[in-house]
Design a protein around this motif. Structure first.
Motif, PDB file in Angstrom:
ATOM      1  N   UNK A   1       0.883  -1.282  -0.150  1.00  0.00           N
ATOM      2  CA  UNK A   1      -0.056   0.114  -0.024  1.00  0.00           C
ATOM      3  C   UNK A   1       0.838   1.247   0.065  1.00  0.00           C
ATOM      4  N   UNK A   2       0.533   2.543  -0.630  1.00  0.00           N
ATOM      5  CA  UNK A   2       0.887   3.815  -0.419  1.00  0.00           C
ATOM      6  C   UNK A   2       0.336   4.313   0.944  1.00  0.00           C
ATOM      7  N   UNK A   3       1.309   4.720   1.673  1.00  0.00           N
ATOM      8  CA  UNK A   3       0.923   5.115   2.967  1.00  0.00           C
ATOM      9  C   UNK A   3       1.527   6.800   3.187  1.00  0.00           C
ATOM     10  N   UNK A   4       0.513   7.498   3.240  1.00  0.00           N
ATOM     11  CA  UNK A   4       0.790   8.981   3.632  1.00  0.00           C
ATOM     12  C   UNK A   4       0.537   9.166   5.311  1.00  0.00           C
ATOM     13  N   UNK A   5       1.394   9.834   5.963  1.00  0.00           N
ATOM     14  CA  UNK A   5       1.247  10.050   7.284  1.00  0.00           C
ATOM     15  C   UNK A   5       1.174  11.683   7.524  1.00  0.00           C
ATOM     16  N   UNK A   6       0.043  12.185   8.073  1.00  0.00           N
ATOM     17  CA  UNK A   6      -0.075  13.441   8.327  1.00  0.00           C
ATOM     18  C   UNK A   6       0.035  13.729   9.910  1.00  0.00           C
ATOM     19  N   UNK A   7       1.293  14.357  10.337  1.00  0.00           N
ATOM     20  CA  UNK A   7       1.297  14.510  11.703  1.00  0.00           C
ATOM     21  C   UNK A   7       1.425  15.976  11.968  1.00  0.00           C
ATOM     22  N   UNK A   8       0.697  16.511  13.302  1.00  0.00           N
ATOM     23  CA  UNK A   8       0.472  17.738  13.657  1.00  0.00           C
ATOM     24  C   UNK A   8       1.983  18.285  14.207  1.00  0.00           C
ATOM     25  N   UNK A   9       2.586  17.412  14.977  1.00  0.00           N
ATOM     26  CA  UNK A   9       4.034  17.900  15.458  1.00  0.00           C
ATOM     27  C   UNK A   9       4.988  17.761  14.231  1.00  0.00           C
ATOM     28  N   UNK A  10       6.199  18.170  14.760  1.00  0.00           N
ATOM     29  CA  UNK A  10       7.219  18.260  13.655  1.00  0.00           C
ATOM     30  C   UNK A  10       7.999  17.128  13.601  1.00  0.00           C
ATOM     31  N   UNK A  11       7.806  16.068  14.267  1.00  0.00           N
ATOM     32  CA  UNK A  11       8.268  14.887  14.157  1.00  0.00           C
ATOM     33  C   UNK A  11       7.565  13.803  14.530  1.00  0.00           C
ATOM     34  N   UNK A  12       7.663  12.336  14.075  1.00  0.00           N
ATOM     35  CA  UNK A  12       6.932  11.181  14.376  1.00  0.00           C
ATOM     36  C   UNK A  12       7.387  10.687  15.810  1.00  0.00           C
ATOM     37  N   UNK A  13       6.620   9.648  16.242  1.00  0.00           N
ATOM     38  CA  UNK A  13       6.671   9.262  17.701  1.00  0.00           C
ATOM     39  C   UNK A  13       7.030  10.470  18.655  1.00  0.00           C
ATOM     40  N   UNK A  14       6.421  11.576  19.011  1.00  0.00           N
ATOM     41  CA  UNK A  14       7.128  12.889  19.534  1.00  0.00           C
ATOM     42  C   UNK A  14       7.418  12.776  20.661  1.00  0.00           C
ATOM     43  N   UNK A  15       6.623  11.804  21.665  1.00  0.00           N
ATOM     44  CA  UNK A  15       6.850  11.547  22.992  1.00  0.00           C
ATOM     45  C   UNK A  15       8.296  10.997  23.157  1.00  0.00           C
ATOM     46  N   UNK A  16       8.978  10.206  22.450  1.00  0.00           N
ATOM     47  CA  UNK A  16      10.272   9.553  22.471  1.00  0.00           C
ATOM     48  C   UNK A  16      11.238  10.564  22.260  1.00  0.00           C
ATOM     49  N   UNK A  17      12.696  10.250  22.509  1.00  0.00           N
ATOM     50  CA  UNK A  17      13.805  10.797  22.224  1.00  0.00           C
ATOM     51  C   UNK A  17      13.914  11.307  20.603  1.00  0.00           C
ATOM     52  N   UNK A  18      14.240  12.423  20.474  1.00  0.00           N
ATOM     53  CA  UNK A  18      13.976  12.837  18.863  1.00  0.00           C
ATOM     54  C   UNK A  18      14.710  12.260  17.982  1.00  0.00           C
ATOM     55  N   UNK A  19      15.864  11.698  18.611  1.00  0.00           N
ATOM     56  CA  UNK A  19      16.939  10.995  17.686  1.00  0.00           C
ATOM     57  C   UNK A  19      16.092   9.711  17.151  1.00  0.00           C
ATOM     58  N   UNK A  20      15.551   9.049  18.120  1.00  0.00           N
ATOM     59  CA  UNK A  20      14.768   7.911  17.465  1.00  0.00           C
ATOM     60  C   UNK A  20      13.745   8.126  16.423  1.00  0.00           C
ATOM     61  N   UNK A  21      12.761   9.396  16.652  1.00  0.00           N
ATOM     62  CA  UNK A  21      11.933   9.743  15.497  1.00  0.00           C
ATOM     63  C   UNK A  21      12.522  10.007  14.261  1.00  0.00           C
ATOM     64  N   UNK A  22      13.576  10.568  14.263  1.00  0.00           N
ATOM     65  CA  UNK A  22      14.401  10.807  13.015  1.00  0.00           C
ATOM     66  C   UNK A  22      14.883   9.762  12.128  1.00  0.00           C
TER      67      UNK A  22
END
Length: 467
Positions: free
Chosen positions: A197-218
């Motif tokens: 499937x083509x999957x498009x993610x729309x997220x309000x914050x500036x990174x994914x998994x925003x509650x975790x350490x930012x290096x992980x999200x990147x």
């Protein structure tokens, strides 16, 4: 019927609380409104999603890495119906196991909706419309949570869906639009991305998994982008409509410009909210917090009504099955007169994508904010012999340690089997180990866990051997 403990809800928190109470010699009952035990986690959450994650990972590897391993396949295809059937079988085996454990521990189970008449009396409304009343010295509320919704989006459970419906789709989507870049959405999004499937993610914050350490999200975003997923970060969803088999999602970009995406399914994964409806809390003088509908408890997880406790998703803290389990054990042991303890900072968080993501303790952002002096040790899986052998070289292990004492303050990892590897970090931190302590412990070679040792070596005077 009179009990020492009545548990309302049979999810991970509820059934563990009931079993532990019974083990301690307390006469225990557990009430479950649905036809099977296990709550969200076992029925429409942790267990079925992991079954699909594993199945889709097998297919993805067969399609993309088997040839490199010297394994050639012809006419590879997905039997999605069989994939769902296997998932259902795993769920049935797991939920059936709870029934066995209840019988083994002589726990009385009731099927129906439980609500308070008073603080010691619970009315059970059964599916056939009949009612039964039981009494207990102590009551544990463990009713869990349900998917959150956006007030301006109507979830029809067919084209605009929640995580529950995403586990039983009739087909692999052509284009899945995912609202929310958190744990639940990314796990399910990765399932369908692996299946084509083509999957498009729309997220309000500036990174994914925003509650975790930012290096992980990147790092996770890089990996999922290679899988074919696309990301719209810092974007605000404004609506979603269905016309026939097409869903149109509208949103504003960071500049306020309007955009839209069209797909055949839209998964709304913007978190979960405590399930406290119909409990009759008003009958015992309890109210819930407006935001998230949480029940307020003290440090012993007791509500303002003596003898009434609440655990898991209905109270403060992360909505994690293992947190609920620990809290269920804690309450049961307290009722039995013991003095248990939970260190909430050492409850790990995991994302079951591939590579997996796992984290425990303080993030680097939290340490900076608190002014704590820390040092970092990091080790990439591309330098791991075991990871190279399995072709799982994405990711790293990052260790944060106190500059002066060397005590490990946080561990954040993304890589193969990180969900299992994080247990070493939890154990080390529970016993207040230093980075040097872990670096001096023998780790079998070749294993993924050597990356943990190397990261600790890197934190200890930059002594990593293999980088």
């Amino acid at each position: 019927m009179q009990y020492d403990v009545i548990v309302i809800g049979s999810g991970p928190g509820g059934y563990v609380a009931a079993i532990r109470a019974a083990q301690l010699g307390l006469k225990t009952a557990c009430i479950e409104k649905y036809s099977t035990f296990g709550g969200t986690c076992l029925n429409v959450g942790c267990i079925p999603s992991k079954a699909l994650l594993d199945s889709s990972e097998h297919y993805h590897n067969a399609a993309h890495t088997f040839k490199t391993h010297g394994i050639n396949l012809d006419n590879l295809s997905v039997d999605f119906g069989q994939m769902i059937k296997r998932k259902n079988e795993v769920v049935a085996q797991t939920t059936g196991g709870i029934s066995f454990l209840f019988k083994k521990n002589r726990i009385t189970s009731y099927q129906g909706h439980g609500s308070f008449v008073d603080k010691n009396t619970i009315k059970i409304k059964k599916t056939d419309g009949s009612e039964e009343t039981i009494t207990g010295k102590n009551v544990i509320i463990a009713t869990g949570s349900k998917p959150s919704a956006l007030p301006f989006i109507k979830i029809d459970k067919k084209r605009i869906i929640t995580s529950t419906e995403a586990l039983t789709l009739p087909e692999v989507p052509k284009h899945l639009i995912l609202i929310g870049g958190g744990v639940i959405g990314l796990e399910l999004g990765s399932v369908y991305a692996r299946l084509g499937a083509k999957v498009s993610v729309i997220e309000f914050m500036d990174g994914i998994i925003p509650t975790m350490d930012k290096a992980l999200g990147k790092e996770l975003q890089k990996v999922l982008t290679k899988l074919g997923m696309e990301f719209y970060l810092g974007h605000k969803v404004t609506g979603a409509t269905v016309k026939g088999k097409e869903v149109t999602v509208t949103f504003d970009n960071p500049k306020g410009e309007k955009q839209e995406l069209k797909g055949d399914y839209c998964l709304v994964a913007v978190g979960r909210v405590a399930y406290t409806d119909g409990l009759g809390l008003e009958n015992i003088g309890l109210t819930v917090e407006e935001r998230g509908r949480k029940i307020t408890v003290d440090e012993h997880l007791e509500t303002s009504v003596k003898g009434v406790y609440a655990i898991g998703d209905v109270i403060r803290g992360a909505m994690l099955a293992h947190k609920a389990e620990d809290e269920g054990t804690l309450v049961a042991e307290q009722i039995a007169g013991q003095k248990p303890h939970i260190n909430y900072n050492l409850i790990p968080g995991v994302v079951y994508t591939w590579p997996e993501v796992a984290s425990v303790g303080y993030t680097e952002e939290q340490l900076k904010e608190s002014g704590t002096k820390y040092k970092i040790g990091s080790f990439p899986f591309k330098a791991s012999g075991r990871a190279r052998a399995s072709m799982d070289t994405d990711g790293f292990v990052k260790v944060l340690a106190d500059t002066e004492t060397d005590e490990i303050l946080g561990v954040h990892m993304i890589g193969p089997r990180a969900a299992d590897m994080i247990a070493e970090a939890v154990t080390a931190m529970e016993y207040r180990a230093s980075a040097e302590d872990v670096s001096r412990m023998s780790h079998a070679h070749p294993t993924y866990t050597e990356a943990m040792r190397e990261a600790c070596l890197a934190a200890t005077e930059n002594r990593a051997i293999h980088i």
